[in-house]
Design a protein around this motif. Structure first.
Motif, PDB file in Angstrom:
ATOM      1  N   LYS A 181       0.814  -1.228   0.000  1.00 34.81           N
ATOM      2  CA  LYS A 181       0.000   0.000   0.000  1.00 34.81           C
ATOM      3  C   LYS A 181       0.846   1.277   0.000  1.00 34.81           C
ATOM      4  O   LYS A 181       0.507   2.253  -0.671  1.00 34.81           O
ATOM      5  CB  LYS A 181      -0.906  -0.011   1.231  1.00 34.81           C
ATOM      6  CG  LYS A 181      -1.882   1.122   1.296  1.00 34.81           C
ATOM      7  CD  LYS A 181      -2.826   0.943   2.474  1.00 34.81           C
ATOM      8  CE  LYS A 181      -3.811   2.086   2.543  1.00 34.81           C
ATOM      9  NZ  LYS A 181      -4.710   1.955   3.697  1.00 34.81           N
ATOM     10  N   HIS A 182       1.967   1.275   0.747  1.00 30.94           N
ATOM     11  CA  HIS A 182       2.738   2.506   0.928  1.00 30.94           C
ATOM     12  C   HIS A 182       4.096   2.506   0.229  1.00 30.94           C
ATOM     13  O   HIS A 182       4.814   3.499   0.281  1.00 30.94           O
ATOM     14  CB  HIS A 182       2.954   2.761   2.426  1.00 30.94           C
ATOM     15  CG  HIS A 182       1.684   2.832   3.210  1.00 30.94           C
ATOM     16  ND1 HIS A 182       0.786   3.876   3.089  1.00 30.94           N
ATOM     17  CD2 HIS A 182       1.136   1.972   4.099  1.00 30.94           C
ATOM     18  CE1 HIS A 182      -0.245   3.663   3.885  1.00 30.94           C
ATOM     19  NE2 HIS A 182      -0.072   2.507   4.513  1.00 30.94           N
ATOM     20  N   GLY A 183       4.477   1.390  -0.386  1.00 24.78           N
ATOM     21  CA  GLY A 183       5.778   1.326  -1.054  1.00 24.78           C
ATOM     22  C   GLY A 183       6.897   0.965  -0.100  1.00 24.78           C
ATOM     23  O   GLY A 183       7.992   0.633  -0.511  1.00 24.78           O
ATOM     24  N   ARG A 184       6.691   1.075   1.154  1.00 28.44           N
ATOM     25  CA  ARG A 184       7.592   0.661   2.224  1.00 28.44           C
ATOM     26  C   ARG A 184       6.737   0.463   3.460  1.00 28.44           C
ATOM     27  O   ARG A 184       5.563   0.798   3.455  1.00 28.44           O
ATOM     28  CB  ARG A 184       8.703   1.684   2.493  1.00 28.44           C
ATOM     29  CG  ARG A 184       8.146   3.052   2.887  1.00 28.44           C
ATOM     30  CD  ARG A 184       9.159   3.972   3.418  1.00 28.44           C
ATOM     31  NE  ARG A 184       9.350   3.606   4.825  1.00 28.44           N
ATOM     32  CZ  ARG A 184      10.123   4.309   5.651  1.00 28.44           C
ATOM     33  NH1 ARG A 184      10.767   5.362   5.231  1.00 28.44           N
ATOM     34  NH2 ARG A 184      10.247   3.953   6.902  1.00 28.44           N
ATOM     35  N   VAL A 185       7.315  -0.068   4.488  1.00 25.05           N
ATOM     36  CA  VAL A 185       6.501  -0.323   5.668  1.00 25.05           C
ATOM     37  C   VAL A 185       6.180   0.996   6.393  1.00 25.05           C
ATOM     38  O   VAL A 185       7.038   1.862   6.541  1.00 25.05           O
ATOM     39  CB  VAL A 185       7.180  -1.338   6.619  1.00 25.05           C
ATOM     40  CG1 VAL A 185       8.412  -0.769   7.272  1.00 25.05           C
ATOM     41  CG2 VAL A 185       6.189  -1.834   7.659  1.00 25.05           C
ATOM     42  N   PHE A 186       4.937   1.151   6.740  1.00 23.67           N
ATOM     43  CA  PHE A 186       4.460   2.271   7.553  1.00 23.67           C
ATOM     44  C   PHE A 186       4.261   1.701   8.962  1.00 23.67           C
ATOM     45  O   PHE A 186       3.270   1.032   9.243  1.00 23.67           O
ATOM     46  CB  PHE A 186       3.155   2.830   6.965  1.00 23.67           C
ATOM     47  CG  PHE A 186       2.425   3.775   7.859  1.00 23.67           C
ATOM     48  CD1 PHE A 186       3.081   4.767   8.554  1.00 23.67           C
ATOM     49  CD2 PHE A 186       1.045   3.689   7.993  1.00 23.67           C
ATOM     50  CE1 PHE A 186       2.392   5.648   9.383  1.00 23.67           C
ATOM     51  CE2 PHE A 186       0.341   4.558   8.806  1.00 23.67           C
ATOM     52  CZ  PHE A 186       1.023   5.537   9.498  1.00 23.67           C
ATOM     53  N   GLU A 187       5.241   1.938   9.835  1.00 27.65           N
ATOM     54  CA  GLU A 187       5.322   1.254  11.120  1.00 27.65           C
ATOM     55  C   GLU A 187       4.065   1.426  11.975  1.00 27.65           C
ATOM     56  O   GLU A 187       3.553   0.464  12.556  1.00 27.65           O
ATOM     57  CB  GLU A 187       6.551   1.726  11.916  1.00 27.65           C
ATOM     58  CG  GLU A 187       7.873   1.323  11.308  1.00 27.65           C
ATOM     59  CD  GLU A 187       8.425   2.365  10.351  1.00 27.65           C
ATOM     60  OE1 GLU A 187       7.694   3.332  10.012  1.00 27.65           O
ATOM     61  OE2 GLU A 187       9.577   2.207   9.915  1.00 27.65           O
ATOM     62  N   MET A 188       3.570   2.664  12.072  1.00 26.41           N
ATOM     63  CA  MET A 188       2.390   2.912  12.919  1.00 26.41           C
ATOM     64  C   MET A 188       1.174   2.161  12.366  1.00 26.41           C
ATOM     65  O   MET A 188       0.410   1.569  13.130  1.00 26.41           O
ATOM     66  CB  MET A 188       2.100   4.410  13.006  1.00 26.41           C
ATOM     67  CG  MET A 188       0.997   4.765  13.972  1.00 26.41           C
ATOM     68  SD  MET A 188       1.442   4.473  15.701  1.00 26.41           S
ATOM     69  CE  MET A 188       2.317   5.974  16.088  1.00 26.41           C
ATOM     70  N   GLY A 213      10.474  10.871  17.717  1.00 26.20           N
ATOM     71  CA  GLY A 213      10.129  10.871  16.296  1.00 26.20           C
ATOM     72  C   GLY A 213      10.409   9.553  15.610  1.00 26.20           C
ATOM     73  O   GLY A 213      10.563   9.505  14.390  1.00 26.20           O
ATOM     74  N   LYS A 214      10.486   8.483  16.369  1.00 27.11           N
ATOM     75  CA  LYS A 214      10.781   7.166  15.783  1.00 27.11           C
ATOM     76  C   LYS A 214       9.583   6.570  15.046  1.00 27.11           C
ATOM     77  O   LYS A 214       9.751   5.717  14.193  1.00 27.11           O
ATOM     78  CB  LYS A 214      11.236   6.184  16.878  1.00 27.11           C
ATOM     79  CG  LYS A 214      12.481   6.602  17.591  1.00 27.11           C
ATOM     80  CD  LYS A 214      13.678   6.507  16.684  1.00 27.11           C
ATOM     81  CE  LYS A 214      14.940   6.844  17.457  1.00 27.11           C
ATOM     82  NZ  LYS A 214      16.111   6.887  16.596  1.00 27.11           N
ATOM     83  N   LEU A 215       8.385   7.023  15.401  1.00 22.26           N
ATOM     84  CA  LEU A 215       7.175   6.555  14.719  1.00 22.26           C
ATOM     85  C   LEU A 215       6.417   7.755  14.193  1.00 22.26           C
ATOM     86  O   LEU A 215       6.163   8.700  14.917  1.00 22.26           O
ATOM     87  CB  LEU A 215       6.276   5.763  15.680  1.00 22.26           C
ATOM     88  CG  LEU A 215       6.720   4.370  16.063  1.00 22.26           C
ATOM     89  CD1 LEU A 215       5.763   3.776  17.077  1.00 22.26           C
ATOM     90  CD2 LEU A 215       6.803   3.483  14.836  1.00 22.26           C
ATOM     91  N   SER A 216       6.038   7.686  12.939  1.00 23.42           N
ATOM     92  CA  SER A 216       5.266   8.765  12.339  1.00 23.42           C
ATOM     93  C   SER A 216       3.796   8.352  12.288  1.00 23.42           C
ATOM     94  O   SER A 216       3.474   7.181  12.127  1.00 23.42           O
ATOM     95  CB  SER A 216       5.772   9.019  10.916  1.00 23.42           C
ATOM     96  OG  SER A 216       4.943   9.967  10.274  1.00 23.42           O
ATOM     97  N   PHE A 217       2.923   9.342  12.439  1.00 21.33           N
ATOM     98  CA  PHE A 217       1.491   9.049  12.356  1.00 21.33           C
ATOM     99  C   PHE A 217       1.003   8.994  10.905  1.00 21.33           C
ATOM    100  O   PHE A 217      -0.117   8.626  10.654  1.00 21.33           O
ATOM    101  CB  PHE A 217       0.682  10.086  13.156  1.00 21.33           C
ATOM    102  CG  PHE A 217       0.840   9.911  14.635  1.00 21.33           C
ATOM    103  CD1 PHE A 217       0.129   8.937  15.314  1.00 21.33           C
ATOM    104  CD2 PHE A 217       1.714  10.710  15.356  1.00 21.33           C
ATOM    105  CE1 PHE A 217       0.279   8.753  16.677  1.00 21.33           C
ATOM    106  CE2 PHE A 217       1.864  10.534  16.721  1.00 21.33           C
ATOM    107  CZ  PHE A 217       1.154   9.551  17.386  1.00 21.33           C
ATOM    108  N   LYS A 218       1.857   9.394   9.972  1.00 19.35           N
ATOM    109  CA  LYS A 218       1.520   9.322   8.549  1.00 19.35           C
ATOM    110  C   LYS A 218       2.615   8.539   7.820  1.00 19.35           C
ATOM    111  O   LYS A 218       3.781   8.627   8.194  1.00 19.35           O
ATOM    112  CB  LYS A 218       1.451  10.732   7.942  1.00 19.35           C
ATOM    113  CG  LYS A 218       0.319  11.576   8.443  1.00 19.35           C
ATOM    114  CD  LYS A 218       0.351  12.913   7.733  1.00 19.35           C
ATOM    115  CE  LYS A 218      -0.830  13.756   8.152  1.00 19.35           C
ATOM    116  NZ  LYS A 218      -0.804  15.067   7.487  1.00 19.35           N
ATOM    117  N   PRO A 219       2.237   7.825   6.764  1.00 16.22           N
ATOM    118  CA  PRO A 219       3.278   7.133   5.991  1.00 16.22           C
ATOM    119  C   PRO A 219       4.172   8.130   5.263  1.00 16.22           C
ATOM    120  O   PRO A 219       3.710   9.186   4.831  1.00 16.22           O
ATOM    121  CB  PRO A 219       2.480   6.271   5.002  1.00 16.22           C
ATOM    122  CG  PRO A 219       1.111   6.830   4.991  1.00 16.22           C
ATOM    123  CD  PRO A 219       0.902   7.580   6.269  1.00 16.22           C
TER     124      PRO A 219
END
Length: 186
Positions: free
Chosen positions: A124-131, A158-164
């Motif tokens: 879906k995002h082209g890479r992993v979106f951790e959140m 800032g290790k996790l973003s709320f948006k991809p």
């Protein structure tokens, strides 16, 4: 200890399929046990790596594909580097996991759920979106509070973003998944 009747349950097609898909000659394994001795996850396995290799040699499809060990293997390749006959044991474990998945086995459903969630995020995002991965995994497994104590420590950093994160080539990654799904369904 389970007793296996080799004359009744030997599946030659299974042995050939594992060898063909892994490009490894599993008959070269002489059960030295170096793979098991070096595996960092051995104490979590239901069947040690060397015995999984023996099950493959003995054509024990059902037992090999239904064991938990193939799902818990981290593919760290310690087994491969320790094999005196240069068998890529990690590749064999990977092939067994793929075969088990295609056959509908999932003795470790949380591992399968994590893998599915990870691949879905990459598609879906082209890479992993951790959140997003965490949210999907937690909602599918019901493990809502697992590692929740880590949130206050990593969010301010800032290790996790709320948006991809937008990436270049997102469409090409989606096309890889599309081609794979088309080939798998044909």
């Amino acid at each position: 200890m389970n007793i296996v009747s080799l004359s009744n349950s030997y599946d030659a097609d299974f042995v050939s399929a594992v060898e063909k898909e892994s490009k490894q000659n599993v008959s070269l394994c002489y059960q030295c046990g170096n793979c098991t001795a070096g595996c960092p996850y051995t104490h979590f396995y239901d069947i040690p790596v060397s015995q999984v290799m023996r099950l493959v040699q003995a054509g024990q499809r059902e037992t090999a594909l239904s064991c938990k060990s193939i799902w818990l293997c981290a593919t760290c390749e310690s087994c491969t580097t320790r094999c005196p006959n240069e068998i890529d044991v990690a590749r064999v474990m990977d092939v067994l996991r793929h075969m088990a998945r295609r056959a509908g086995y999932a003795p470790e459903p949380k591992v399968k759920t994590f893998t599915d969630s990870f691949l879905s995020s990459v598609e879906k995002h082209g890479r992993v979106f951790e959140m997003g991965l965490m949210a999907t995994y937690m909602s599918k497994t019901g493990r809502f509070l697992t590692d929740a104590d880590l949130g206050p420590k990593i969010l301010p950093k800032g290790k996790l973003s709320f948006k991809p994160h937008p990436i270049v080539g997102k469409e090409q990654v989606a096309n890889i998944f599309k081609r794979y799904n088309e080939e798998r369904n044909s």
